[in-house]
Design a protein around this motif. Sequence first.
Motif, PDB file in Angstrom:
ATOM      1  N   PHE A  72       6.302   7.998  -0.150  1.00 36.37           N
ATOM      2  CA  PHE A  72       6.879   6.693  -0.439  1.00 36.37           C
ATOM      3  C   PHE A  72       8.215   6.886  -1.158  1.00 36.37           C
ATOM      4  O   PHE A  72       8.271   7.546  -2.203  1.00 36.37           O
ATOM      5  CB  PHE A  72       5.940   5.873  -1.326  1.00 36.37           C
ATOM      6  N   TRP A 112       4.093  10.600   7.307  1.00 38.94           N
ATOM      7  CA  TRP A 112       4.391   9.172   7.289  1.00 38.94           C
ATOM      8  C   TRP A 112       5.364   8.886   6.152  1.00 38.94           C
ATOM      9  O   TRP A 112       5.330   9.551   5.112  1.00 38.94           O
ATOM     10  CB  TRP A 112       3.111   8.366   7.093  1.00 38.94           C
ATOM     11  N   SER A 114       7.415   5.749   3.927  1.00 41.70           N
ATOM     12  CA  SER A 114       7.757   4.382   3.530  1.00 41.70           C
ATOM     13  C   SER A 114       9.171   4.402   2.967  1.00 41.70           C
ATOM     14  O   SER A 114       9.419   4.976   1.919  1.00 41.70           O
ATOM     15  CB  SER A 114       6.766   3.877   2.477  1.00 41.70           C
ATOM     16  N   GLY A 116      11.628   2.447   1.193  1.00 40.77           N
ATOM     17  CA  GLY A 116      11.374   1.305   0.344  1.00 40.77           C
ATOM     18  C   GLY A 116      12.283   0.125   0.451  1.00 40.77           C
ATOM     19  O   GLY A 116      11.847  -1.005   0.271  1.00 40.77           O
ATOM     20  N   HIS A 136      12.114  -3.006   4.070  1.00 48.19           N
ATOM     21  CA  HIS A 136      11.123  -1.950   3.833  1.00 48.19           C
ATOM     22  C   HIS A 136      10.623  -1.501   5.204  1.00 48.19           C
ATOM     23  O   HIS A 136       9.994  -2.275   5.926  1.00 48.19           O
ATOM     24  CB  HIS A 136       9.988  -2.527   2.980  1.00 48.19           C
ATOM     25  N   LEU A 138       8.527   1.182   7.686  1.00 48.38           N
ATOM     26  CA  LEU A 138       7.434   2.138   7.749  1.00 48.38           C
ATOM     27  C   LEU A 138       7.599   2.984   9.000  1.00 48.38           C
ATOM     28  O   LEU A 138       7.718   2.461  10.110  1.00 48.38           O
ATOM     29  CB  LEU A 138       6.104   1.382   7.779  1.00 48.38           C
ATOM     30  N   ASN A 140       6.082   6.449  11.193  1.00 51.70           N
ATOM     31  CA  ASN A 140       4.920   7.339  11.308  1.00 51.70           C
ATOM     32  C   ASN A 140       5.344   8.798  11.414  1.00 51.70           C
ATOM     33  O   ASN A 140       6.542   9.121  11.404  1.00 51.70           O
ATOM     34  CB  ASN A 140       4.016   6.925  12.481  1.00 51.70           C
ATOM     35  N   THR A 182      -2.683   2.266   8.527  1.00 54.61           N
ATOM     36  CA  THR A 182      -2.066   3.584   8.385  1.00 54.61           C
ATOM     37  C   THR A 182      -3.159   4.623   8.114  1.00 54.61           C
ATOM     38  O   THR A 182      -4.304   4.260   7.836  1.00 54.61           O
ATOM     39  CB  THR A 182      -1.058   3.608   7.215  1.00 54.61           C
ATOM     40  N   LEU A 187      -2.045  -1.104   4.594  1.00 53.70           N
ATOM     41  CA  LEU A 187      -0.933  -1.111   3.647  1.00 53.70           C
ATOM     42  C   LEU A 187      -0.220  -2.456   3.646  1.00 53.70           C
ATOM     43  O   LEU A 187       0.262  -2.925   4.678  1.00 53.70           O
ATOM     44  CB  LEU A 187       0.062  -0.008   4.023  1.00 53.70           C
ATOM     45  N   MET A 189       3.040  -4.465   2.493  1.00 50.74           N
ATOM     46  CA  MET A 189       4.426  -4.076   2.224  1.00 50.74           C
ATOM     47  C   MET A 189       5.170  -5.161   1.452  1.00 50.74           C
ATOM     48  O   MET A 189       5.248  -6.310   1.899  1.00 50.74           O
ATOM     49  CB  MET A 189       5.142  -3.776   3.549  1.00 50.74           C
ATOM     50  N   SER A 213       2.248  -1.883  -1.802  1.00 48.13           N
ATOM     51  CA  SER A 213       3.395  -1.015  -2.087  1.00 48.13           C
ATOM     52  C   SER A 213       4.578  -1.826  -2.603  1.00 48.13           C
ATOM     53  O   SER A 213       4.921  -2.864  -2.023  1.00 48.13           O
ATOM     54  CB  SER A 213       3.795  -0.218  -0.838  1.00 48.13           C
TER      55      SER A 213
END
Length: 468
Positions: A72, A112, A114, A116, A136, A138, A140, A182, A187, A189, A213
């Motif tokens: 993250f 993975w 994130s 932010g 934000h 995401l 993979n 995930t 998750l 966001m 998150s």
Amino acid sequence: MLFHKQLTKFGSGALFNKLFRKLKTFANMSFQSTAKVIAIGQMRATNDKNDNMKQVEELFAKAKQQQVGFLFLPECCDFVGENRKQTLELSEPLEGPTMSQYKELAKKHEMWLSLGGLHESILDGNCKTEKIYNAHVLINDCGEVVKVYRKLHLFDVETEEMRFRESDVVRPGPQLIAPVNTPIGMLGMQICYDLRFGEATTLLRKAGAQILSYPSAFAYSTGKAHWEILLRARAIENQCYVVAAAQVGPHNAKRTSWGHAMIVDPWGRVLANCEENELAIATAAMDLNKNMVVQKSMPVHQHKRNDIYALTAYGMGTTEITQDRLFANNTIKKETIFFETEHCFVFTNLRCVVEGHVLVSTKRVIKRLDGLLCYEMCDLFSTVCKIQGMLERFYKTTSATVTVQDGPDAGQTVPHVHFHIMPRRPHDFKENDHIYTRMDDRCLDQPDRSIEDRVAEAQKYRDFLNSE
């Protein structure tokens, strides 16, 4: 009373451990280890995008050494501009070179990611608009974008220590995003200032979030006062893990971030904290069994008075339909359902008055409107509004007839609350109100549509909703 005695005798931490052991024995659960190790990153971004990317690469390397599968990163991991003009100039679309580098890093490290809060430029033709999104993203472990959430709440504040107006540069996001599946769990966001708005996280929790998150670049003064308190509060009230990567230190002469990137467990305990260290990661093992244990020992979400108050997020639902639904005594096949929310579903019609005539119904079988609970009222009408707008865009119309027949004397033939949504075209009836006469006549002289026709129509609507 028992809870109070145990709380007094053992203290909150001991109580949690005791309840955990009791629940495991009582429910006869076989708790295999499902813990997933994650890493939160802390960095000090500036307006030097190349240096910021080097910091990100080092955070990846640190996470890789810890054999972490999910990293993250904080808000503004791409850059922190010194003024509005520079921020707009440095921003990029999500198809830009900076995003390509992030994708490549995720793919290279099989991790993975994130991201932010990126400065996402919005293009009008080939030109950037005067405002951007705080996004934000995401990604993979194959380097593919899985989901994008755009910050809802903008940081426009003026305290004794600081003044900041995010809305001078950023456009607020259009909607809340449903939790994403995930490898570490579902998750939810959010971004930074969203942390102060508990309603959004309550909705994410209702939608199945196990982890919340909050990638951030929290201001130093407000972070010192509220950062840890807010993170722990969101974890406790939602009984979820909270993950908050953070910026730290001075970015320029005007802006300094608090740091203290954290991971908090569902009981509100801080599992990891980067303190005020620059270019650091912190790791923690997250076991979603803890969510379940806390939620069973103190089922606060079951205790909410949904008959008195409710929250509904406009537009949040899914086109991934997993089961058939009851419509009074009839079964609506899942293939004909093209959208559903927590409490209602939308499906193609057996006999249409006009092209695009669909039905929105509650999941719970309720005969009349006066039987709806507060949360069903909110969810149902919110969904009606969303689907009406979708149909008008799909058919390129500008009007719709939206109606509910409440009771047999009003023409209700199926004793289950439902709305009719019918896109309207110019002169589609000789007299406008003839549409209501046609609604009564259609059952007498109109044959049922084939299941193949209804399924094909539902798929078109699903594809359209997913493309928006």
